[in-house]
Design a protein around this motif. Sequence first.
Motif, PDB file in Angstrom:
ATOM      1  N   UNK A   1       0.834  -1.197   0.000  1.00  0.00           N
ATOM      2  CA  UNK A   1       0.000   0.000   0.000  1.00  0.00           C
ATOM      3  C   UNK A   1       0.870   1.249   0.000  1.00  0.00           C
ATOM      4  N   UNK A   2       0.576   2.140  -0.941  1.00  0.00           N
ATOM      5  CA  UNK A   2       1.200   3.455  -1.001  1.00  0.00           C
ATOM      6  C   UNK A   2       0.143   4.466  -0.610  1.00  0.00           C
ATOM      7  N   UNK A   3       0.517   5.459   0.187  1.00  0.00           N
ATOM      8  CA  UNK A   3      -0.425   6.479   0.628  1.00  0.00           C
ATOM      9  C   UNK A   3       0.086   7.847   0.212  1.00  0.00           C
ATOM     10  N   UNK A   4      -0.817   8.672  -0.328  1.00  0.00           N
ATOM     11  CA  UNK A   4      -0.500  10.036  -0.717  1.00  0.00           C
ATOM     12  C   UNK A   4      -1.495  10.978  -0.061  1.00  0.00           C
ATOM     13  N   UNK A   5      -1.032  12.174   0.244  1.00  0.00           N
ATOM     14  CA  UNK A   5      -1.889  13.193   0.840  1.00  0.00           C
ATOM     15  C   UNK A   5      -1.872  14.464   0.012  1.00  0.00           C
ATOM     16  N   UNK A   6      -2.961  15.215   0.106  1.00  0.00           N
ATOM     17  CA  UNK A   6      -3.086  16.494  -0.599  1.00  0.00           C
ATOM     18  C   UNK A   6      -3.954  17.403   0.249  1.00  0.00           C
TER      19      UNK A   6
ATOM     20  N   UNK B   1      -6.616  18.313   4.902  1.00  0.00           N
ATOM     21  CA  UNK B   1      -5.738  17.257   4.410  1.00  0.00           C
ATOM     22  C   UNK B   1      -6.593  16.062   4.002  1.00  0.00           C
ATOM     23  N   UNK B   2      -6.429  15.583   2.764  1.00  0.00           N
ATOM     24  CA  UNK B   2      -7.153  14.415   2.272  1.00  0.00           C
ATOM     25  C   UNK B   2      -6.135  13.378   1.807  1.00  0.00           C
ATOM     26  N   UNK B   3      -6.562  12.117   1.756  1.00  0.00           N
ATOM     27  CA  UNK B   3      -5.628  11.035   1.472  1.00  0.00           C
ATOM     28  C   UNK B   3      -6.168  10.084   0.409  1.00  0.00           C
ATOM     29  N   UNK B   4      -5.249   9.345  -0.186  1.00  0.00           N
ATOM     30  CA  UNK B   4      -5.580   8.297  -1.141  1.00  0.00           C
ATOM     31  C   UNK B   4      -4.569   7.177  -0.962  1.00  0.00           C
ATOM     32  N   UNK B   5      -5.036   5.947  -1.128  1.00  0.00           N
ATOM     33  CA  UNK B   5      -4.151   4.795  -1.039  1.00  0.00           C
ATOM     34  C   UNK B   5      -4.197   4.001  -2.330  1.00  0.00           C
ATOM     35  N   UNK B   6      -3.039   3.565  -2.771  1.00  0.00           N
ATOM     36  CA  UNK B   6      -2.900   2.644  -3.894  1.00  0.00           C
ATOM     37  C   UNK B   6      -2.582   1.281  -3.305  1.00  0.00           C
ATOM     38  N   UNK B   7      -3.430   0.299  -3.578  1.00  0.00           N
ATOM     39  CA  UNK B   7      -3.227  -1.069  -3.116  1.00  0.00           C
ATOM     40  C   UNK B   7      -2.810  -1.916  -4.297  1.00  0.00           C
TER      41      UNK B   7
ATOM     42  N   UNK C   1      -3.921  -7.573  -9.171  1.00  0.00           N
ATOM     43  CA  UNK C   1      -4.828  -6.428  -9.122  1.00  0.00           C
ATOM     44  C   UNK C   1      -4.168  -5.226  -8.460  1.00  0.00           C
ATOM     45  N   UNK C   2      -4.649  -4.053  -8.834  1.00  0.00           N
ATOM     46  CA  UNK C   2      -4.265  -2.836  -8.125  1.00  0.00           C
ATOM     47  C   UNK C   2      -5.455  -1.892  -8.170  1.00  0.00           C
ATOM     48  N   UNK C   3      -5.650  -1.155  -7.111  1.00  0.00           N
ATOM     49  CA  UNK C   3      -6.755  -0.216  -7.057  1.00  0.00           C
ATOM     50  C   UNK C   3      -6.423   0.929  -6.125  1.00  0.00           C
ATOM     51  N   UNK C   4      -7.128   2.044  -6.301  1.00  0.00           N
ATOM     52  CA  UNK C   4      -6.946   3.207  -5.444  1.00  0.00           C
ATOM     53  C   UNK C   4      -8.221   3.457  -4.671  1.00  0.00           C
ATOM     54  N   UNK C   5      -8.062   3.972  -3.467  1.00  0.00           N
ATOM     55  CA  UNK C   5      -9.190   4.338  -2.611  1.00  0.00           C
ATOM     56  C   UNK C   5      -8.826   5.622  -1.905  1.00  0.00           C
ATOM     57  N   UNK C   6      -9.742   6.560  -1.895  1.00  0.00           N
ATOM     58  CA  UNK C   6      -9.502   7.784  -1.168  1.00  0.00           C
ATOM     59  C   UNK C   6     -10.165   8.973  -1.828  1.00  0.00           C
ATOM     60  N   UNK C   7      -9.733  10.134  -1.438  1.00  0.00           N
ATOM     61  CA  UNK C   7     -10.279  11.383  -1.963  1.00  0.00           C
ATOM     62  C   UNK C   7      -9.746  11.618  -3.370  1.00  0.00           C
ATOM     63  N   UNK C   8     -10.625  12.041  -4.268  1.00  0.00           N
ATOM     64  CA  UNK C   8     -10.252  12.218  -5.677  1.00  0.00           C
ATOM     65  C   UNK C   8      -9.057  13.143  -5.864  1.00  0.00           C
ATOM     66  N   UNK C   9      -8.971  14.204  -5.075  1.00  0.00           N
ATOM     67  CA  UNK C   9      -7.873  15.148  -5.219  1.00  0.00           C
ATOM     68  C   UNK C   9      -6.517  14.487  -4.909  1.00  0.00           C
ATOM     69  N   UNK C  10      -6.484  13.681  -3.867  1.00  0.00           N
ATOM     70  CA  UNK C  10      -5.247  12.981  -3.509  1.00  0.00           C
ATOM     71  C   UNK C  10      -4.949  11.841  -4.474  1.00  0.00           C
ATOM     72  N   UNK C  11      -5.990  11.232  -5.032  1.00  0.00           N
ATOM     73  CA  UNK C  11      -5.801  10.109  -5.960  1.00  0.00           C
ATOM     74  C   UNK C  11      -5.188  10.567  -7.282  1.00  0.00           C
ATOM     75  N   UNK C  12      -5.275  11.851  -7.570  1.00  0.00           N
ATOM     76  CA  UNK C  12      -4.626  12.372  -8.784  1.00  0.00           C
ATOM     77  C   UNK C  12      -3.114  12.203  -8.731  1.00  0.00           C
TER      78      UNK C  12
END
Length: 96
Positions: free
Chosen positions: A55-60, A66-72, A83-94
């Motif tokens: 899992x990678x986590x990014x914040x924006x 502060x919002x977050x997104x995770x790449x699994x 498989x790989x997928x992202x979960x989180x706030x759209x702004x951070x997922x960018x």
Amino acid sequence: MSRIATLGALLALAGCVSHEFPDSSKLYGQNLDAARAIYGEWTTNVTLDGKRFYIWRRGATYEGQQVYCELWVEVAPRNIIGRRFVQGHAEACKLF
């Protein structure tokens, strides 16, 4: 309910996005090192129902918060990416 489903439900309630990349993604079938070369060292890894995930986590910052997104990334034996997928706030997922 599995941990992944629970996490997905909580993120959906929070107005977040969840997206699974198609298996034809450029990382599918490659070694985990390919993802590490793009995203850097992972934040954490877990094993759920016998499957390994990195899992990678990014914040924006979005509207002052502060919002977050995770790449699994799910890996098979020999660290091959499935498989790989992202979960989180759209702004951070960018950021992925």
